[in-house]
Design a protein around this motif. Structure first.
Motif, PDB file in Angstrom:
ATOM      1  N   THR A 121       0.996  -1.142  -0.041  1.00 32.01           N
ATOM      2  CA  THR A 121       0.119  -0.063  -0.036  1.00 32.01           C
ATOM      3  C   THR A 121       0.628   1.060  -0.087  1.00 32.01           C
ATOM      4  O   THR A 121       0.339   2.234  -0.286  1.00 32.01           O
ATOM      5  CB  THR A 121      -1.000  -0.201   0.991  1.00 32.01           C
ATOM      6  OG1 THR A 121      -0.379   0.230   2.494  1.00 32.01           O
ATOM      7  CG2 THR A 121      -1.815  -1.365   1.208  1.00 32.01           C
ATOM      8  N   LEU A 182      -7.662  -0.690   0.478  1.00 33.98           N
ATOM      9  CA  LEU A 182      -8.579  -1.085  -0.518  1.00 33.98           C
ATOM     10  C   LEU A 182      -9.930  -0.314  -0.465  1.00 33.98           C
ATOM     11  O   LEU A 182     -10.264   0.465  -1.589  1.00 33.98           O
ATOM     12  CB  LEU A 182      -8.770  -2.642  -0.842  1.00 33.98           C
ATOM     13  CG  LEU A 182      -7.708  -3.353  -1.214  1.00 33.98           C
ATOM     14  CD1 LEU A 182      -7.945  -4.760  -1.088  1.00 33.98           C
ATOM     15  CD2 LEU A 182      -7.126  -2.930  -2.349  1.00 33.98           C
ATOM     16  N   ARG A 183     -10.532  -0.268   0.598  1.00 33.49           N
ATOM     17  CA  ARG A 183     -11.639   0.531   0.889  1.00 33.49           C
ATOM     18  C   ARG A 183     -11.755   1.984   0.724  1.00 33.49           C
ATOM     19  O   ARG A 183     -12.619   2.388  -0.115  1.00 33.49           O
ATOM     20  CB  ARG A 183     -12.168   0.103   2.493  1.00 33.49           C
ATOM     21  CG  ARG A 183     -13.483   0.679   2.691  1.00 33.49           C
ATOM     22  CD  ARG A 183     -13.726   0.709   4.335  1.00 33.49           C
ATOM     23  NE  ARG A 183     -12.872   1.414   5.003  1.00 33.49           N
ATOM     24  CZ  ARG A 183     -13.090   2.734   5.338  1.00 33.49           C
ATOM     25  NH1 ARG A 183     -14.301   3.362   4.995  1.00 33.49           N
ATOM     26  NH2 ARG A 183     -12.421   3.523   6.092  1.00 33.49           N
ATOM     27  N   LYS A 185      -9.486   3.543  -1.204  1.00 35.18           N
ATOM     28  CA  LYS A 185      -9.101   3.691  -2.677  1.00 35.18           C
ATOM     29  C   LYS A 185     -10.319   3.623  -3.751  1.00 35.18           C
ATOM     30  O   LYS A 185     -10.269   4.247  -4.575  1.00 35.18           O
ATOM     31  CB  LYS A 185      -7.798   3.074  -3.026  1.00 35.18           C
ATOM     32  CG  LYS A 185      -7.250   3.375  -4.344  1.00 35.18           C
ATOM     33  CD  LYS A 185      -5.939   2.402  -4.799  1.00 35.18           C
ATOM     34  CE  LYS A 185      -5.332   2.787  -5.924  1.00 35.18           C
ATOM     35  NZ  LYS A 185      -4.273   1.935  -6.288  1.00 35.18           N
ATOM     36  N   GLN A 186     -10.822   2.458  -3.501  1.00 37.81           N
ATOM     37  CA  GLN A 186     -11.881   2.192  -4.144  1.00 37.81           C
ATOM     38  C   GLN A 186     -13.402   2.352  -3.655  1.00 37.81           C
ATOM     39  O   GLN A 186     -14.320   1.977  -4.557  1.00 37.81           O
ATOM     40  CB  GLN A 186     -11.636   0.668  -4.453  1.00 37.81           C
ATOM     41  CG  GLN A 186     -10.334   0.069  -5.012  1.00 37.81           C
ATOM     42  CD  GLN A 186     -10.362  -1.478  -5.122  1.00 37.81           C
ATOM     43  OE1 GLN A 186     -11.324  -2.211  -4.835  1.00 37.81           O
ATOM     44  NE2 GLN A 186      -9.027  -1.937  -5.553  1.00 37.81           N
ATOM     45  N   SER A 187     -13.327   3.104  -2.738  1.00 36.66           N
ATOM     46  CA  SER A 187     -14.849   3.439  -2.074  1.00 36.66           C
ATOM     47  C   SER A 187     -15.788   2.119  -1.832  1.00 36.66           C
ATOM     48  O   SER A 187     -16.765   2.174  -2.281  1.00 36.66           O
ATOM     49  CB  SER A 187     -15.464   4.458  -2.783  1.00 36.66           C
ATOM     50  OG  SER A 187     -14.670   5.660  -2.989  1.00 36.66           O
ATOM     51  N   ARG A 188     -14.959   1.132  -1.276  1.00 40.61           N
ATOM     52  CA  ARG A 188     -15.733  -0.176  -1.128  1.00 40.61           C
ATOM     53  C   ARG A 188     -16.179  -0.334   0.190  1.00 40.61           C
ATOM     54  O   ARG A 188     -15.251  -0.901   1.106  1.00 40.61           O
ATOM     55  CB  ARG A 188     -15.076  -1.298  -1.667  1.00 40.61           C
ATOM     56  CG  ARG A 188     -14.669  -1.261  -3.183  1.00 40.61           C
ATOM     57  CD  ARG A 188     -13.724  -2.363  -3.480  1.00 40.61           C
ATOM     58  NE  ARG A 188     -14.031  -3.783  -3.248  1.00 40.61           N
ATOM     59  CZ  ARG A 188     -13.284  -4.605  -3.223  1.00 40.61           C
ATOM     60  NH1 ARG A 188     -11.947  -4.576  -3.558  1.00 40.61           N
ATOM     61  NH2 ARG A 188     -13.541  -5.957  -2.742  1.00 40.61           N
ATOM     62  N   ASN A 189     -16.971   0.439   0.916  1.00 47.13           N
ATOM     63  CA  ASN A 189     -17.536   0.108   2.203  1.00 47.13           C
ATOM     64  C   ASN A 189     -17.777  -1.128   2.719  1.00 47.13           C
ATOM     65  O   ASN A 189     -17.809  -1.077   4.116  1.00 47.13           O
ATOM     66  CB  ASN A 189     -18.413   1.462   2.548  1.00 47.13           C
ATOM     67  CG  ASN A 189     -17.911   2.780   2.343  1.00 47.13           C
ATOM     68  OD1 ASN A 189     -16.971   3.004   2.866  1.00 47.13           O
ATOM     69  ND2 ASN A 189     -18.888   3.787   1.878  1.00 47.13           N
ATOM     70  N   ASP A 224      -5.942  10.213   3.847  1.00 43.39           N
ATOM     71  CA  ASP A 224      -7.178  10.239   2.836  1.00 43.39           C
ATOM     72  C   ASP A 224      -7.640  11.496   2.626  1.00 43.39           C
ATOM     73  O   ASP A 224      -8.273  11.972   1.371  1.00 43.39           O
ATOM     74  CB  ASP A 224      -8.212   9.277   2.879  1.00 43.39           C
ATOM     75  CG  ASP A 224      -9.008   8.758   1.982  1.00 43.39           C
ATOM     76  OD1 ASP A 224      -8.349   8.588   0.922  1.00 43.39           O
ATOM     77  OD2 ASP A 224     -10.244   8.991   2.209  1.00 43.39           O
TER      78      ASP A 224
END
Length: 522
Positions: A121, A182-183, A185-189, A224
C-alpha cells in the motif's frame, strides 16, 4: 574455447535470480527455522498461561471456567485466539501445548504475509525489496539489550513470541491496513465488515497490539483527507467496542477501564535504558528525514506521530502499558530505513551494475555466514524429525517441561494444587488449578490476597500454624514441591508428607507431589 564470458553471464544470472527472489528465500529459510523450532519443546513465560487457557477451552469450549484458579471470576486470556487454537487442536486430536506450538507457524505466515500486503500500500512496485529489508531490520536492528515482551519481534525473542496472540494480532493488523487501503481507494465500504471482524477479534485477543491497528487505520483516514474517512473510522472504532462487549468470557470494558491497570507496573522498564535499547534506529533518524515527508509515506508519518504521542502519554500519566507502542514505533522506523536502503541500492545499480551485483553477493554471503550456526542446527533437527517419522517415534520434544507431564496422570482437571508462584504459572497448562501465580490476574477480585497467602505459605520462616490456616482457607488436594536444593523442602515435606499424614503421590528428579491429608491441620 574461452569459458570466462559464459561463466560471467551465469554468475550474473545467478545473482540476479537471488536478488529477484530474496524475499521468498528469506521467507522459506525463516519458515524452515520456525517449523523445526515448533517441535523443540523449548517454551517459556507467557506460553504457559496461554496453554492453560487452551486446555480450559479444550475441556469445555463453551464453559471453560477460570483456567488457573478455582473461581468463577473471568480470565482475560480466554479470548478468541485461544478459542481458535483450542478448537483447531481438538479437530486434529492435538494437546494444548502442541496446538499452541504449531500456531507459531501460522502466526509467522500471517505476520510475514500481512507485512508484505501493508508495504504494497506504500510502494506496490518495490514491495518485495522493501519488505525484505524491513524483515531483516525488525529481526536484527536492535540495541544491546532489546526488550523481552510479547509484541516485540527482535531476533532474541522472535521464536518465543510467535505462538502468542500478540503476533497473530500484529499479522491481522497489517491485513487490516491493506483492506482499509482498498476500501478508501476504491470506495468499497463493504470492506468495513471484515475490518470490523479484525478489530473486534484483535481487541479481545490482545488489546495492546490493537493500539497499532487503530493507529494505522486512523493514519490512513487522515492521509485520505476526507471527512467521510474519519467518520467511518470513528464508526468502526466504537462499533468494535460494542461487538466486543458481547464476548462471554470477560468484559472488555472492565479490562480497558479498570482491570487492565494492574499491567502498568509490569511495563515500567519500557521507559528505561531507551537509548541503549534502540540506538541503531536512532542513528538512522537524521538520515531518513528526507523521505519521511514524501507523499507516499504519509500513512507511515502519521502513524509514527500518533504512536510517539501514545508512548509519551504512557510516561507522563504513568500508564506504562502504553509503552508497548515503542515496538510499533520501531517497526515504522524500520520500514522507513528499508525504503532508504532500497533507494540507495537503486542508485548504486544505475551507477555501476557490476559493483551493485558484487555488493549484493557479498551481502548474501554475509547473511549466510551470520546464520550458518542455526541453519546447521535446524538442518540436524530436521533430519532427526525425519528419522523419528520413519521409525514411528514422537517428533515433539519436551525439553523445558518434561518434568511437569506427570501431572496429567495424577491430578484431575479441577484438582486444586498448592505450589510456589513460579510453578503455579506453569502447572495449569498440564492439569489442575492453583491458588495464585507470579503475574497479575486483573479480573480476579481476591488476587492480591491469594498472592500474599502463597508468599506466606512458602516463606522459610512460616509457622506450621500459618500454613495450616492457609490450607484450611483454600482446601487444596495436592502440594507441589520443588526438590532440594530448593529451600524449604524439608519443612513442607515433613509437615504435609507421610510423616504428617499425607500421601506421596509422585517424585521425580525435580518435583514431588503430595496428596494432603484432611486431618493434617485439624
Amino acid at each position: 574455447m574461452n569459458i570466462l564470458p559464459s561463466f560471467k553471464i551465469l554468475t550474473r544470472s545467478f545473482i540476479d535470480y537471488l536478488i529477484k527472489n530474496r524475499l521468498l528465500l528469506l521467507f522459506i529459510i525463516l519458515l524452515f527455522k520456525i517449523s523445526v523450532n515448533s517441535t523443540n519443546g523449548i517454551w517459556v513465560d507467557d506460553f504457559w498461561e496461554h496453554a492453560s487457557d487452551i486446555r480450559a477451552f479444550m475441556n469445555n469450549p463453551f464453559s471453560p471456567g477460570h483456567p488457573q484458579f478455582l473461581t468463577t471470576d473471568p480470565h482475560v486470556f480466554l479470548n478468541p485466539y485461544t478459542f481458535i487454537v483450542a478448537l483447531s487442536g481438538l479437530a486434529v486430536s492435538l494437546d494444548q501445548i502442541t496446538s499452541l506450538a504449531l500456531f507459531s507457524i501460522i502466526n509467522y505466515c500471517l505476520f510475514f504475509g500481512g507485512l508484505y500486503l501493508f508495504i504494497s500500500t506504500i510502494d506496490n512496485k518495490n514491495k518485495k525489496d522493501i519488505c525484505f529489508y524491513t524483515v531483516l531490520l525488525i529481526l536484527f536492528l536492535h540495541g544491546d539489550n532489546p526488550w523481552q515482551f510479547s509484541g516485540f519481534f527482535n531476533s532474541d525473542i522472535f521464536l518465543s513470541v510467535l505462538p502468542l496472540p500478540s503476533t497473530f494480532v500484529m499479522g491481522l493488523s497489517f491485513i487490516g491496513f491493506y483492506l482499509n487501503f482498498l476500501r478508501l481507494k476504491q470506495s468499497r465500504n463493504i470492506l468495513l465488515l471484515p475490518l470490523l471482524s479484525i478489530t473486534t477479534f484483535s481487541i479481545l485477543s490482545h488489546p495492546l497490539t490493537t493500539i497499532f491497528l487503530f493507529t494505522g487505520l486512523l493514519a490512513q483516514a487522515l492521509a485520505d483527507k476526507r471527512i467521510s474517512s474519519l467518520i467511518s473510522f470513528t464508526f468502526l472504532f466504537f462499533l468494535t467496542f460494542i461487538f466486543a462487549s458481547f464476548w462471554p468470557f470477560f468484559s472488555i470494558v472492565n479490562l480497558m477501564f479498570s482491570g487492565g491497570n494492574t499491567y502498568h507496573a509490569l511495563n515500567i522498564n519500557l521507559y528505561s535504558n531507551i537509548v541503549n535499547n534502540i540506538w541503531p534506529s536512532l542513528i538512522f533518524i537524521p538520515i531518513i528525514l528526507n523521505i519521511i515527508f514524501e507523499k507516499q509515506n504519509r500513512v507511515l508519518l502519521f502513524s509514527l506521530i500518533i504512536l510517539i504521542g501514545i508512548y509519551l502519554y504512557g510516561y507522563f500519566f504513568q500508564r506504562y502499558a502504553y509503552g508497548r507502542s515503542i515496538s510499533f514505533i520501531l517497526i515504522i522506523v524500520n520500514i522507513f530505513i528499508a525504503i532508504l536502503i532500497f533507494k540507495q541500492e537503486l542508485k548504486l545499480k544505475n551507477f555501476n551494475r557490476n559493483i551493485y551485483l558484487l555488493t549484493q553477493l557479498i551481502f548474501i554471503i554475509l547473511l549466510v555466514i551470520f546464520n550458518a550456526s542455526w541453519l546447521k542446527e535446524s538442518t540436524q533437527r530436521a533430519l532427526t524429525i525425519a528419522n523419528s517419522i520413519r521409525i514411528g517415534r514422537p517428533i515433539f520434544n519436551e525439553i523445558t517441561f518434561s518434568e511437569y507431564t506427570f501431572l496429567k496422570r495424577y491430578t484431575g482437571h479441577d484438582d486444586l494444587i498448592i505450589a510456589d508462584l513460579n510453578s503455579s504459572w506453569i502447572i495449569p497448562a498440564f492439569s489442575g488449578k492453583v491458588i495464585a501465580t507470579m503475574l497479575p490476574a486483573p479480573l480476579v477480585k481476591d488476587v492480591v490476597s491469594r498472592t500474599n497467602d502463597m508468599v506466606s505459605f512458602f516463606d522459610l520462616n512460616a509457622s506450621d500454624e500459618m500454613r495450616c490456616k492457609i490450607i484450611k482457607l483454600y482446601k487444596p488436594k495436592f502440594l507441589f514441591l520443588i526438590n532440594p536444593p530448593a529451600p524449604g523442602f524439608e519443612n513442607l515435606y515433613n509437615q504435609f508428607g507421610p510423616i504428617g499424614g499425607g500421601q506421596l503421590i509422585f517424585n521425580n528428579n525435580k518435583f514431588t507431589l503430595i496428596e494432603i491429608n484432611d486431618n493434617t491441620c485439624n
